[in-house]
Write a protein that holds these residues in place. Structure first.
Motif, PDB file in Angstrom:
ATOM      1  N   GLN A  37       1.992   0.805  -6.630  1.00 36.87           N
ATOM      2  CA  GLN A  37       0.579   1.106  -6.371  1.00 36.87           C
ATOM      3  C   GLN A  37       0.238   2.512  -6.856  1.00 36.87           C
ATOM      4  OE1 GLN A  37      -0.869   3.312  -3.808  1.00 36.87           O
ATOM      5  NE2 GLN A  37      -2.948   2.650  -4.215  1.00 36.87           N
ATOM      6  N   ALA A  54       0.842  -1.201   0.000  1.00 37.44           N
ATOM      7  CA  ALA A  54       0.000   0.000   0.000  1.00 37.44           C
ATOM      8  C   ALA A  54       0.877   1.250   0.000  1.00 37.44           C
ATOM      9  CB  ALA A  54      -0.903   0.005   1.224  1.00 37.44           C
ATOM     10  N   GLN A  74      -5.004  -1.375  -6.296  1.00 40.78           N
ATOM     11  CA  GLN A  74      -5.704  -1.620  -5.038  1.00 40.78           C
ATOM     12  C   GLN A  74      -4.802  -2.261  -3.976  1.00 40.78           C
ATOM     13  OE1 GLN A  74      -8.980  -3.986  -6.397  1.00 40.78           O
ATOM     14  NE2 GLN A  74      -9.989  -2.254  -7.374  1.00 40.78           N
ATOM     15  N   LYS A 106      -5.589  -2.765 -12.338  1.00 44.54           N
ATOM     16  CA  LYS A 106      -6.493  -2.361 -11.251  1.00 44.54           C
ATOM     17  C   LYS A 106      -6.159  -3.092  -9.956  1.00 44.54           C
ATOM     18  CE  LYS A 106     -10.325  -0.760 -14.061  1.00 44.54           C
ATOM     19  NZ  LYS A 106     -11.710  -0.978 -14.520  1.00 44.54           N
ATOM     20  N   SER A 107      -5.726  -4.326 -10.072  1.00 47.08           N
ATOM     21  CA  SER A 107      -5.303  -5.074  -8.888  1.00 47.08           C
ATOM     22  C   SER A 107      -4.085  -4.404  -8.249  1.00 47.08           C
ATOM     23  CB  SER A 107      -4.985  -6.519  -9.257  1.00 47.08           C
ATOM     24  OG  SER A 107      -4.538  -7.228  -8.133  1.00 47.08           O
ATOM     25  N   VAL A 118      -2.348   3.449  -9.941  1.00 42.59           N
ATOM     26  CA  VAL A 118      -3.521   4.317  -9.776  1.00 42.59           C
ATOM     27  C   VAL A 118      -3.523   5.377 -10.861  1.00 42.59           C
ATOM     28  CG1 VAL A 118      -4.534   6.123  -8.302  1.00 42.59           C
ATOM     29  CG2 VAL A 118      -3.859   3.936  -7.299  1.00 42.59           C
ATOM     30  N   ALA A 125      -2.826  -3.231  -0.863  1.00 42.98           N
ATOM     31  CA  ALA A 125      -3.194  -2.862   0.504  1.00 42.98           C
ATOM     32  C   ALA A 125      -2.305  -3.470   1.572  1.00 42.98           C
ATOM     33  CB  ALA A 125      -4.652  -3.271   0.750  1.00 42.98           C
TER      34      ALA A 125
END
Length: 147
Positions: A29, A24, A71, A67-68, A33, A73
């Motif tokens: 990441q 994250a 996301q 997209k994975s 995005v 985290a």
């Protein structure tokens, strides 16, 4: 880089959690995005292009993977939301022993069952940290590909 920051980013085995695709707020990441934002609606264009460049037929799968990544985290091995697919005893063991890295334990390298995927890197990374220090090791690793 200070020791505490290096500890936050590095797993006890020496892998750099902060550069993992599942981390994250990591660079992967953040870039994912942004790329999802920039490619919003691109599927229409990909469908037009697939006749000329067949690779674009796989765009929907690429979009799912992207997209994975966006996301992600995972908190990293030292956080509260560990999502690493590799089960590693190093994290539990170092907490029990009260050390940050395996090399700081008098039993290193030990006979504990380390995941075969990271066994060699675990030993090599920890030996290198012991040799040059954690901060220099992090700087050295940050210049190399994560995967």
């Amino acid at each position: 880089m200070e020791y505490e920051e290096a500890v936050r980013r590095l797993a006890p085995c020496g892998l750099d959690c902060s550069r993992c695709a599942d981390y994250a707020s990591g660079e992967i990441q953040k870039l994912s995005v942004r790329l999802v934002e920039l490619l919003n609606g691109y599927l229409r264009v990909a469908r037009v292009k697939e006749d000329i460049k067949p690779v674009f037929a796989g765009y929907p799968q690429f979009e799912e993977v992207l997209k994975s990544f966006a996301q992600a985290a995972c908190s990293g091995c030292r956080g509260n939301n560990v999502l690493c697919p590799i089960e590693c005893v190093a994290g539990v063991c170092t907490r029990e022993k009260g050390v940050d890295f395996c090399f700081q334990c008098g039993e290193f390298p030990c006979s504990k069952k380390i995941d075969p995927q990271i066994q060699e890197r675990w030993v090599n990374f920890n030996r290198r940290m012991k040799e040059i220090g954690v901060e220099k090791f992090y700087q050295e690793q940050s210049r190399l590909p994560r995967y």
